[in-house]
Design a protein around this motif. Structure first.
Motif, short mmCIF file in Angstrom:
data_model
loop_
_atom_site.label_atom_id
_atom_site.label_comp_id
_atom_site.label_asym_id
_atom_site.label_seq_id
_atom_site.Cartn_x
_atom_site.Cartn_y
_atom_site.Cartn_z
N ASP A 1 36.23 -10.29 28.48
CA ASP A 1 37.30 -9.55 27.82
C ASP A 1 36.75 -8.52 26.82
O ASP A 1 37.35 -7.46 26.62
CB ASP A 1 38.21 -10.54 27.08
CG ASP A 1 39.62 -10.04 26.91
OD1 ASP A 1 40.23 -9.62 27.91
OD2 ASP A 1 40.11 -10.06 25.78
N ILE A 2 35.62 -8.82 26.21
CA ILE A 2 35.04 -7.92 25.21
C ILE A 2 34.57 -6.61 25.84
O ILE A 2 34.45 -5.59 25.16
CB ILE A 2 33.90 -8.63 24.45
CG1 ILE A 2 34.47 -9.83 23.68
CG2 ILE A 2 33.19 -7.70 23.49
CD1 ILE A 2 33.41 -10.69 23.00
N VAL B 1 41.10 -15.10 34.43
CA VAL B 1 40.23 -16.25 34.22
C VAL B 1 38.81 -15.79 33.92
O VAL B 1 38.16 -16.27 32.97
CB VAL B 1 40.24 -17.17 35.46
CG1 VAL B 1 39.17 -18.25 35.34
CG2 VAL B 1 41.61 -17.78 35.66
N ALA B 2 38.31 -14.85 34.70
CA ALA B 2 36.94 -14.36 34.50
C ALA B 2 36.78 -13.71 33.13
O ALA B 2 35.74 -13.87 32.47
CB ALA B 2 36.58 -13.37 35.60
N ALA B 3 37.80 -13.00 32.66
CA ALA B 3 37.71 -12.33 31.36
C ALA B 3 37.50 -13.34 30.25
O ALA B 3 36.73 -13.09 29.30
CB ALA B 3 38.97 -11.51 31.11
N ILE B 4 38.15 -14.49 30.34
CA ILE B 4 38.02 -15.52 29.31
C ILE B 4 36.72 -16.30 29.45
O ILE B 4 35.97 -16.48 28.48
CB ILE B 4 39.24 -16.47 29.37
CG1 ILE B 4 40.51 -15.71 29.02
CG2 ILE B 4 39.04 -17.66 28.43
CD1 ILE B 4 41.79 -16.50 29.26
N VAL B 5 36.43 -16.75 30.65
CA VAL B 5 35.22 -17.56 30.88
C VAL B 5 33.96 -16.74 30.60
O VAL B 5 33.02 -17.23 29.95
CB VAL B 5 35.21 -18.12 32.31
CG1 VAL B 5 33.88 -18.81 32.61
CG2 VAL B 5 36.37 -19.10 32.51
N ASP C 1 32.21 -24.46 31.82
CA ASP C 1 32.93 -23.28 32.26
C ASP C 1 33.85 -23.61 33.43
O ASP C 1 34.96 -23.07 33.53
CB ASP C 1 31.96 -22.18 32.67
CG ASP C 1 31.21 -21.58 31.49
OD1 ASP C 1 31.64 -21.81 30.34
OD2 ASP C 1 30.19 -20.91 31.71
N ASP C 2 33.39 -24.50 34.31
CA ASP C 2 34.22 -24.89 35.45
C ASP C 2 35.48 -25.63 35.00
O ASP C 2 36.55 -25.46 35.58
CB ASP C 2 33.42 -25.77 36.41
CG ASP C 2 32.41 -24.98 37.23
OD1 ASP C 2 32.55 -23.74 37.31
OD2 ASP C 2 31.47 -25.60 37.77
N ASP C 3 35.35 -26.44 33.93
CA ASP C 3 36.53 -27.13 33.40
C ASP C 3 37.55 -26.11 32.88
O ASP C 3 38.75 -26.23 33.13
CB ASP C 3 36.12 -28.06 32.25
CG ASP C 3 35.30 -29.25 32.71
OD1 ASP C 3 35.46 -29.66 33.86
OD2 ASP C 3 34.48 -29.74 31.90
N VAL C 4 37.05 -25.12 32.14
CA VAL C 4 37.94 -24.08 31.60
C VAL C 4 38.57 -23.29 32.74
O VAL C 4 39.78 -23.00 32.73
CB VAL C 4 37.17 -23.14 30.66
CG1 VAL C 4 38.06 -22.01 30.18
CG2 VAL C 4 36.61 -23.92 29.47
N ARG C 5 37.75 -22.94 33.71
CA ARG C 5 38.24 -22.16 34.85
C ARG C 5 39.37 -22.91 35.57
O ARG C 5 40.41 -22.33 35.90
CB ARG C 5 37.08 -21.87 35.79
CG ARG C 5 37.40 -20.85 36.87
CD ARG C 5 36.16 -20.52 37.70
NE ARG C 5 35.18 -19.75 36.93
CZ ARG C 5 34.02 -20.23 36.50
NH1 ARG C 5 33.69 -21.49 36.76
NH2 ARG C 5 33.20 -19.45 35.82
N ALA C 6 39.18 -24.20 35.81
CA ALA C 6 40.18 -24.99 36.51
C ALA C 6 41.48 -25.08 35.71
O ALA C 6 42.58 -24.98 36.26
CB ALA C 6 39.64 -26.39 36.78
N GLU C 7 41.35 -25.23 34.38
CA GLU C 7 42.55 -25.31 33.53
C GLU C 7 43.32 -24.00 33.55
O GLU C 7 44.56 -23.99 33.66
CB GLU C 7 42.15 -25.67 32.10
CG GLU C 7 43.34 -25.80 31.16
CD GLU C 7 42.95 -26.22 29.77
OE1 GLU C 7 43.84 -26.25 28.90
OE2 GLU C 7 41.75 -26.51 29.55
N LEU C 8 42.61 -22.88 33.47
CA LEU C 8 43.26 -21.58 33.46
C LEU C 8 43.90 -21.26 34.81
O LEU C 8 45.01 -20.72 34.87
CB LEU C 8 42.25 -20.49 33.09
CG LEU C 8 41.67 -20.59 31.67
CD1 LEU C 8 40.59 -19.53 31.47
CD2 LEU C 8 42.76 -20.43 30.62
#
Length: 291
Positions: free
Chosen positions: A119-120, A247-251, A230-237
């Motif tokens: 995102d940055i 999803v990619a922007a956040i992870v 990161d996979d946990d975050v990706r799955a939640e999003l």
């Protein structure tokens, strides 16, 4: 001097509005829904309806403006970087058309890498575009907002602070009101010219483990830190319905900061601000806990 402020109801922007008003100016505040302004603010500002992703709207709203505080707005576009591109195009058109002389841009630590920061990367796009205009511009490279903790408030009150960051790596943490103080000082000063980068690092670097300890003390309860992948975050999003680009922007933002990033601007007298996490948490988090 005519000062315009974007996101005037945001975590930082609302403090910028107050400080500019207290400096004796009547700012022009630009927002999508003027009715969202608190009633006690409206008599001190000129509120203008604007869509920051619409160049014509921004050009019209900034006619006659001398100094502009700009924040790229959040968007719901499938690809967040498309939102940053549109916002940047609006900003560039306004500066060129209206001859705006000074811009203070709320960026982030990590924008100096220009790519690979999720995102940055969108903030880096805006920085680059502003630099090419040859105006007086200050990029505020901000640390990790205290207010990001509010997204995890229920979990924190339940005793767990969750992150995909390295839990033992110190990061600069900063109060939004401190960012506003630096932004306003830059916005109102006429003694600087050219391109500047001003980091805003908060009072100290803290790891997530240290943050959990501070929160536990303030809330008078045990708060432990839980690291997820990161996979946990990706799955939640993905489960929440976000697009692959969202999803990619956040992870990728988390991974970019976590994996070896060192801020271009070191911590020193000019980048350190006063508000401690404990003081902020007593005001914002403990109130939520006691409610």
């Amino acid at each position: 001097m005519t000062v315009a402020i974007t996101t005037p109801t945001g975590n930082v922007g609302r403090h910028v509005v107050r400080l500019v008003v207290q400096a004796g100016l009547r700012p022009r505040v630009l927002l999508r829904h003027p009715s969202a302004l608190p009633s006690d603010v409206r008599e001190y500002v000129d509120a203008v309806r604007v869509d920051q992703l619409d160049a014509n709207s921004v050009v019209e709203a900034t006619e006659g403006v001398d100094a502009l505080y700009w924040v790229d707005p959040p968007t719901s576009l499938p690809d967040p970087l498309d939102g940053y591109r549109l916002a940047t195009e609006s900003l560039v058109a306004a500066v060129r058309t209206n001859g705006i002389r000074r811009v203070v841009f709320q960026s982030s630590g990590g924008a100096e890498r220009r790519r690979g920061m999720g995102d940055i990367d969108g903030l880096a796009l805006t920085e680059t575009a502003l630099d090419e205009l040859g105006i007086d511009v200050t990029h505020l490279r901000c640390g990790y907002f205290f207010t990001n903790l509010l997204f995890d408030l229920d979990s924190i009150l339940g005793g767990t602070l969750t992150t995909a960051m390295d839990v033992d790596r110190p990061l600069p943490w900063v109060a939004p009101e401190d960012i506003a103080a630096v932004a306003t000082a830059r916005l109102l000063s006429s003694d600087w010219h050219g391109r500047h980068v001003q980091a805003v690092h908060g009072p100290e670097d803290l790891s997530f483990r240290e943050v959990a300890a501070v929160l536990g003390e303030v809330l008078d309860r045990s708060v432990t830190v839980r690291q997820v992948s990161d996979d946990d975050v990706r799955a939640e999003l993905e489960g929440a319905g976000l697009t692959p680009q969202q999803v990619a922007a956040i992870v990728d933002m988390t991974a970019g900061i976590r994996d070896g990033f060192v801020p271009e601007n070191p911590r020193d007298y000019t980048t350190t601000t006063p508000t401690p996490l404990a003081g902020w948490a007593r005001t914002r988090l403990k109130a939520a806990c006691d409610a």
